[in-house]
Enzyme design. Structure first.
Site, mmCIF file in Angstrom:
data_model
loop_
_atom_site.group_PDB
_atom_site.id
_atom_site.type_symbol
_atom_site.label_atom_id
_atom_site.label_comp_id
_atom_site.label_asym_id
_atom_site.label_seq_id
_atom_site.Cartn_x
_atom_site.Cartn_y
_atom_site.Cartn_z
ATOM 1 N N ARG A 253 0.850 -1.183 0.000
ATOM 2 C CA ARG A 253 0.000 0.000 0.000
ATOM 3 C C ARG A 253 0.892 1.241 0.000
ATOM 4 O O ARG A 253 1.976 1.240 0.586
ATOM 5 C CB ARG A 253 -0.899 0.039 1.243
ATOM 6 C CG ARG A 253 -2.126 -0.859 1.172
ATOM 7 C CD ARG A 253 -3.129 -0.434 0.094
ATOM 8 N NE ARG A 253 -4.287 -1.307 0.035
ATOM 9 C CZ ARG A 253 -4.391 -2.406 -0.712
ATOM 10 N NH1 ARG A 253 -3.383 -2.787 -1.471
ATOM 11 N NH2 ARG A 253 -5.508 -3.123 -0.705
ATOM 12 N N GLU A 282 -3.363 6.971 -5.078
ATOM 13 C CA GLU A 282 -3.703 6.427 -6.390
ATOM 14 C C GLU A 282 -5.195 6.618 -6.693
ATOM 15 O O GLU A 282 -6.010 6.563 -5.775
ATOM 16 C CB GLU A 282 -3.306 4.947 -6.470
ATOM 17 C CG GLU A 282 -3.995 4.053 -5.461
ATOM 18 C CD GLU A 282 -3.493 2.618 -5.544
ATOM 19 O OE1 GLU A 282 -2.304 2.400 -5.253
ATOM 20 O OE2 GLU A 282 -4.291 1.737 -5.912
ATOM 21 N N HIS A 300 -1.422 -0.667 -9.984
ATOM 22 C CA HIS A 300 -2.033 -1.565 -8.997
ATOM 23 C C HIS A 300 -2.538 -2.863 -9.644
ATOM 24 O O HIS A 300 -3.738 -3.157 -9.636
ATOM 25 C CB HIS A 300 -3.165 -0.866 -8.232
ATOM 26 C CG HIS A 300 -3.376 -1.458 -6.864
ATOM 27 N ND1 HIS A 300 -3.793 -0.732 -5.781
ATOM 28 C CD2 HIS A 300 -3.219 -2.726 -6.411
ATOM 29 C CE1 HIS A 300 -3.897 -1.509 -4.722
ATOM 30 N NE2 HIS A 300 -3.555 -2.744 -5.083
#
Ligand code: DGY
Length: 326
Positions: A253, A282, A300
């Site tokens: 993360r 993000e 991601h």
């Protein structure tokens, strides 16, 4: 939208399933949301925070959200009937965990089925960085490649070097097996402060205090969740402990590391390269990343294989159904 069918079952407590409202923000990969809709005909798919979604909160007994859709305690206040929240992710940092616990709302995530996919992607980032895959690809496509040369795009070998892994859970251990297979020495740190060695399946590795691990890590890879303990963990002071030229990989993360400090150390050459799949805000990346040297940046994609996303959807929908029926 899932098909609406007129099934009308009763659960163990005799509640009509027709009364159960499952509110999902998105369809998922594979047939599983549709199948859930057959079991719970009042399933509704509405984009997160749309008016239809907001209208559904009052009767929803189950919510299904994505990792990019944070829920707050205020959202829970609007859901008096809520019994379970399912997230299409292993990470649960976007959910109000403590409030869920105090209200007896169960959280269903997708633990276990994305371990290999995420570890594979971390290895992809590492090898892409250290073997300069991005630059090599660009050179070939540019049409300017003049042919083999002794010093063309020299990378960094990993055999014999040390990989520090933050997090000794399933993904951290799966990544350890991968770097072990390419000849790296593995060391671990975990947020519980546990000092017991880690059995990662093919070998046993030491678990070190964070500062000691950082001092030894030619490669540092993040595989811990974002929690109050890990938020901002890798600040400037900690990053300074890394050996000169260390590579940093983050598939966990964004909030765990101080992106600004990483950027500065990268520009100074103190950090040899950075591979990121996740970012603090993000998808709004700090634009400096786009021009930063020695980086590989992915959107991601940790769990993004067809097999994995299907398995995640199945696990999630099964968990929701089980929660509503028991
Ligand atoms: C998750 O599921 O939490 C991961 O971030 C997917 O890559």
């Amino acid at each position: 939208m899932p098909q609406q069918r007129n099934f009308h079952h009763m659960n163990k407590k005799g509640t009509s399933l027709m009364n159960i409202r499952v509110l999902a923000t998105s369809t998922l990969v594979g047939p599983y949301i549709d199948e859930l809709g057959l079991r719970f005909p009042e399933l509704c798919v509405a984009p997160c925070r749309s008016s239809a979604w907001k209208a559904g909160l009052a009767s929803a007994e189950a919510l299904i959200v994505l990792l990019s859709e944070p829920l707050t305690e205020a959202d829970l206040d609007l859901c008096p009937n809520l019994r379970v929240i399912g997230t299409y992710s292993v990470g649960i940092n976007h959910l109000p965990i403590t409030s869920c616990q105090s209200r007896g709302i169960r959280i269903v995530n997708t633990q276990g089925v994305l371990t290999d996919a995420t570890a594979d992607l971390a290895l992809t980032l590492l090898l892409s960085l250290t073997r300069r895959v991005r630059e090599g690809e660009a050179l070939v496509r540019s049409g300017h490649w003049k042919g083999w040369a002794p010093d063309l795009l020299l990378g960094t070998g990993l055999t014999g070097k040390t990989c520090g892994i933050l997090g000794s859970g399933p993904i951290g251990r799966a990544f350890a097996r991968r770097v072990w297979a390419i000849g790296m020495k593995v060391i671990f740190w975990n947020r519980e402060g546990n000092q017991k060695p880690v059995d990662f399946g093919v070998d046993i590795a030491a678990r070190l205090p964070l500062d000691e691990l950082l001092r030894q890590s030619d490669v540092l890879s993040l595989h811990c969740p974002l929690t109050d303990t890990t938020r901002g963990l890798l600040n400037r002071e900690k990053l300074d402990l890394l050996p000169h030229g260390a590579f940093l990989i983050n598939t966990a993360r964004g909030g765990i590391l101080d992106e600004q400090a990483v950027m500065e150390l990268l520009h100074q050459g103190k950090i040899g390269g950075v591979g990121l799949d996740v970012y603090e805000n993000e998808p709004d990346l700090d634009p400096q990343w786009l021009v930063a040297p020695r980086t590989v940046l992915l959107p991601h994609l940790g769990s993004a294989t067809l097999e994995t996303r299907e398995a995640m959807a199945k696990l999630l929908c099964d968990g929701i159904a089980e929660s509503l029926l028991t």
